[in-house]
Structure formats: structure tokens, C-alpha cells
Write an enzyme that holds these catalytic residues in place. Sequence first.
Site, PDB file in Angstrom:
ATOM      1  N   THR A   5       0.901  -1.155   0.000  1.00  0.00           N
ATOM      2  CA  THR A   5       0.000   0.000   0.000  1.00  0.00           C
ATOM      3  C   THR A   5       0.938   1.202   0.000  1.00  0.00           C
ATOM      4  OG1 THR A   5      -0.136   0.202   2.405  1.00  0.00           O
ATOM      5  CG2 THR A   5      -1.767  -1.220   1.377  1.00  0.00           C
ATOM      6  N   HIS A   6       0.554   2.266  -0.659  1.00  0.00           N
ATOM      7  CA  HIS A   6       1.415   3.459  -0.824  1.00  0.00           C
ATOM      8  C   HIS A   6       2.750   3.092  -1.476  1.00  0.00           C
ATOM      9  CE1 HIS A   6      -1.299   5.493   2.098  1.00  0.00           C
ATOM     10  NE2 HIS A   6      -1.273   4.308   2.682  1.00  0.00           N
ATOM     11  N   SER A  10      17.379  -0.820 -26.777  1.00  0.00           N
ATOM     12  CA  SER A  10      17.657   0.608 -26.925  1.00  0.00           C
ATOM     13  C   SER A  10      18.635   0.782 -28.079  1.00  0.00           C
ATOM     14  CB  SER A  10      18.258   1.122 -25.623  1.00  0.00           C
ATOM     15  OG  SER A  10      19.083   2.238 -25.873  1.00  0.00           O
ATOM     16  N   LYS A  16      19.800  -2.651 -22.412  1.00  0.00           N
ATOM     17  CA  LYS A  16      18.381  -2.385 -22.136  1.00  0.00           C
ATOM     18  C   LYS A  16      17.428  -3.428 -22.710  1.00  0.00           C
ATOM     19  CE  LYS A  16      16.750   0.839 -20.421  1.00  0.00           C
ATOM     20  NZ  LYS A  16      16.620   2.219 -20.878  1.00  0.00           N
ATOM     21  N   GLU A  58       4.183   0.025 -21.725  1.00  0.00           N
ATOM     22  CA  GLU A  58       4.209   1.494 -21.691  1.00  0.00           C
ATOM     23  C   GLU A  58       3.224   2.080 -22.702  1.00  0.00           C
ATOM     24  OE1 GLU A  58       8.408   3.174 -21.398  1.00  0.00           O
ATOM     25  OE2 GLU A  58       8.791   1.038 -21.640  1.00  0.00           O
ATOM     26  N   TYR A  92     -30.993  15.881 -34.936  1.00  0.00           N
ATOM     27  CA  TYR A  92     -29.664  15.678 -35.516  1.00  0.00           C
ATOM     28  C   TYR A  92     -28.991  17.016 -35.816  1.00  0.00           C
ATOM     29  CZ  TYR A  92     -25.878  14.337 -38.628  1.00  0.00           C
ATOM     30  OH  TYR A  92     -24.645  14.179 -39.186  1.00  0.00           O
TER      31      TYR A  92
HETATM   32  N1  ARG Z   1     -22.337  11.463 -42.405  1.00  0.00           N
HETATM   33  C1  ARG Z   1     -23.391  11.841 -41.524  1.00  0.00           C
HETATM   34  C2  ARG Z   1     -22.985  11.536 -40.084  1.00  0.00           C
HETATM   35  O1  ARG Z   1     -22.092  10.783 -39.906  1.00  0.00           O
HETATM   36  C3  ARG Z   1     -24.635  11.095 -41.835  1.00  0.00           C
HETATM   37  C4  ARG Z   1     -25.885  11.785 -41.421  1.00  0.00           C
HETATM   38  C5  ARG Z   1     -26.033  13.028 -42.202  1.00  0.00           C
HETATM   39  N2  ARG Z   1     -27.321  13.623 -42.024  1.00  0.00           N
HETATM   40  C6  ARG Z   1     -27.611  14.850 -42.495  1.00  0.00           C
HETATM   41  N3  ARG Z   1     -28.768  15.272 -42.292  1.00  0.00           N
HETATM   42  N4  ARG Z   1     -26.700  15.582 -43.106  1.00  0.00           N
HETATM   43  O2  ARG Z   1     -23.522  12.056 -39.142  1.00  0.00           O
END
Ligand code: ARG
Length: 462
Positions: A155-156, A277, A283, A290, A317
Site C-alpha cells: 500500500t502506498h 535501446s 536495455k 508502456e 440531428y
Molecule cells: N455522415 C453523416 C454523419 O455521420 C450522416 C448523417 C447526415 N445527415 C444529415 N442530415 N446531413 O452524421
Amino acid sequence: MSKLWAGRFQKELDREADDFNSSLHFDSRMFRQDIEGSIAHAAMLAKQGILTETEGAQIIEALGGILADLESGALAFDAEAEDIHMFVESVLTERIGDLGKKLHTARSRNDQVAVDLRLYLRDECAEIIGLVKALLEAVLEQAKAHADTIMPGYTHLQRAQPITFGHHLLAYCMMLIRDCGRLEDAVKRMNQNPLGSCALAGTTYATDRSDTSRALGFDGYTRNSIDGVSDRDFCLELMSAFSILMMHLSRFSEEVILWSSWEFKFVELDDSYTTGSSIMPQKKNPDMAELVRGKTGRVYGSLVALLTTLKGLPLAYNKDMQEDKEAIFDSVDTVKKCLRVFAPMIRTMRAIPENMYAAAGKGFINATDLADYLVRKGLPFRTAYKIVGQTVARAIEENVVLDKLPLETLKEYSPLFEEDVYQEISLETCVSKRISAGGTGPCSVREQIAYVEDFLSERSGT
Ligand code: ARG
């Protein structure tokens, strides 16, 4: 390529703007899901009488042809296309003429992209869960081989109490089991069909969303069309699960890096998972561990990037949402690459029990057990703790470990110390007496192994 939406425009889109707008170079990877979604949509339109049977069949056949040609390489992506949806639709129209233009009835790219992405991520998640299980197996194998290998627990980053290497590795098994659970939960919530939400408000056509849901293997359809096209929670949930998984891999990497240093030398990584290395001939660097640790930042970055992109967006959208794909795709690719090297790196890692044992012998790691010894002889724990603190100080002064303090010296601190104390504070006793459930004792380690094995066998079919 002339735009499918060109009708209301007098001028062409500026070239630079066109490039900026295009997502084909990253969303083309969803071509299978895009075509699969279109086939389900066309079949539903035909069943509902929105297309005739023949029209539906012709469209579906042509879509199948496009899929086959993309898979074989006979058809190449047109870099000029705006996105994968526009590309497939324009090839379809090239191949079957005006009939191709009917496919987009009762659909929008907004619900199309939402469905493609869910289908794509569902497949990827199944693969990632399989990779996590492969890693789990590799860790379990090492844990079983080292169920009795004594090492210092920390721990620590200070030596704390003796444990077994097996017990330590089993801690990672528990994390990986939770990671599988988180991914499975996210997939369950994601597996709802947004297709049929259309642009945002649904459609005037009598579509059957249950039909496309069944055809595409969804558990049901999204209940609100606005949410259906605006929701990217499923990406965020997956990226959160990926981030936690990467955090586990990163902590494990950190330990592997420490353990393989000369300061610890608890493990030796296999040559095939280490590098040399360019200047220092001696090394042997743990680059894979990593890089996994380093790439964790990149997966977190994608999660935060998408959270930030979405936070101010009004419904429904917005084009900002196109940014979801590069973030989630990069996370998926990174997580897969990390898991693919991490599992064999662990499988081929060689533990060096002598060094672990020697390290466990130092650092007064059995001090708690010495206190417990006095408690068993009737002292309250706090009193015993204080006495042992004094014996530790004495041992440091005399430059010896606790087990090497002669009985007469111990008796100066408490008359309760007897000859049996040495046996009671040996590393082996410290470990074997840790009988509590979930502890490092052999019985618990056996139970943990059985638990992980059960998990792997019950779900191996999924
Ligand atoms: N290439 C667009 C996206 O990935 C698809 C949807 C586009 N819709 C629009 N109304 N322009 O979001």
C-alpha cells in the site's frame, strides 16, 4: 460527384468545404452494416406494399451485389462521395436506375447512420468481449501457476503484508470480469433499433419498425423518433466502459513495468514483447506495457471529446454528431490493439519467485501478524500494535528483520512473546493464516480461481 441533394442549389459546394464535410474516409468501414440496414428497410417497404414485391427484390439483389463487390474489391469507394450512405445509394442508382431512388422512401440518413453505428458497434463489442476473455484466461493461467508464490503486497507502494502472486493477479481477473459485464450491459441498452425514426419526426408511410428490428437482430425499436436520431448515449457508455477497461490495463501495465525493473525484478517479460535501446546495449524495455499505459489517455480523450461535442446540441440531428465516429472508431481500434498484445505479453511473462520471496522477507511485512500474535494471547489490538511498533523501531536500530530479533529482546517489550512466535510470523504462516473470505489464504485463492473459471466457461459460448 453530383450531390443527391443538389436540387435546391444553384452552385456546387466549394472543394475545401466538400472535403471538410465528407465522412466517407472514416464511415466507409460501416459499409456492411449500411447495406444490411438498407436490405432490411427495402424488405420491409415491400412487405408493407410501399414498394412492389419485384421492386423490393430487385433492390435487395442489387444491394447484395454491391456488398459482394465491395468485399471482393471489385468496387472501390469513390472518394468524392459525401458519406457511406450516399455512396451506396448512388451506386445502387447507377446499377438499377430510377428504382434505386426509391430505397430512401420513409428513411433519412439520420436514422440510417444511427442504425449503422449500432450494428457496427454490436459486432465490435462481441469481438472486444472475446479479447477481454482471452486476456482473462492468460491472467488466470499465471494466477494458477503462482497460487503459492509469496510476494510483498503493497500500500502506498510500501511493503505492507505478504500475499501470493496468484492472489495479486486474481485482483485483475475480477476487474476484467466487471469490464465484460459493463460492455454486455451497454450492448443490451444499445440494441434498440432507431431505423424508422426518419429525419426526426417519423414518416407518413405505414412502415413496420418491428419488422426491421427483427431482421436486424434488435431487441426492439427506439420509442421516440427525436431521441432515436439524437441519441449517442450508446457511444458514450461504450467509451466509458472502454476507459475503465483501459484504466485497468494501464494499472496492470504500470505494475508490469515496475516488476520488470532491476529494482524489483519480480518478472521477466518475453523477448517478443520487449524492445532494445538504440544506444544502451543492456536495455530490455517494456514498450508494450508502456504503450498500453500511454494509449489509455487517448481513449479517455475520445470519451471527453464526444461528451463535449454533445453537451450543447439542440435536438434533433446536428452535423456536429458526425464527430462521434472518429472518436468511437479510434477507441475501438485502440482497445483491440492493446488487448491483442497485452494477453500474450502476460501469458509469456516469467515470474521470478525467489526475488519476490526475498523482497517479502524485507520491510517488516509481518508486523501485523506479530500484533495479531499478541492479540491471540489476550492483548487488545491497539496495545499489541503499539508494542510491535516499538519492536520494529528496535529492529531498524539493530538493522535486522523482525524474525531475527532474539526472544529476550522481544520479551523486553512483552512477556507474552514465546518461542512459537518465529513460526507464527514466517511468511508462509502469514499467508496461509489469512483465512478470511477473499483474502490471500490458499482456500480463498482456490475459490477465486473457481469463480473465474466458472465465469469463463459459462459465457464462453457468447
Ligand atoms: N455522415 C453523416 C454523419 O455521420 C450522416 C448523417 C447526415 N445527415 C444529415 N442530415 N446531413 O452524421
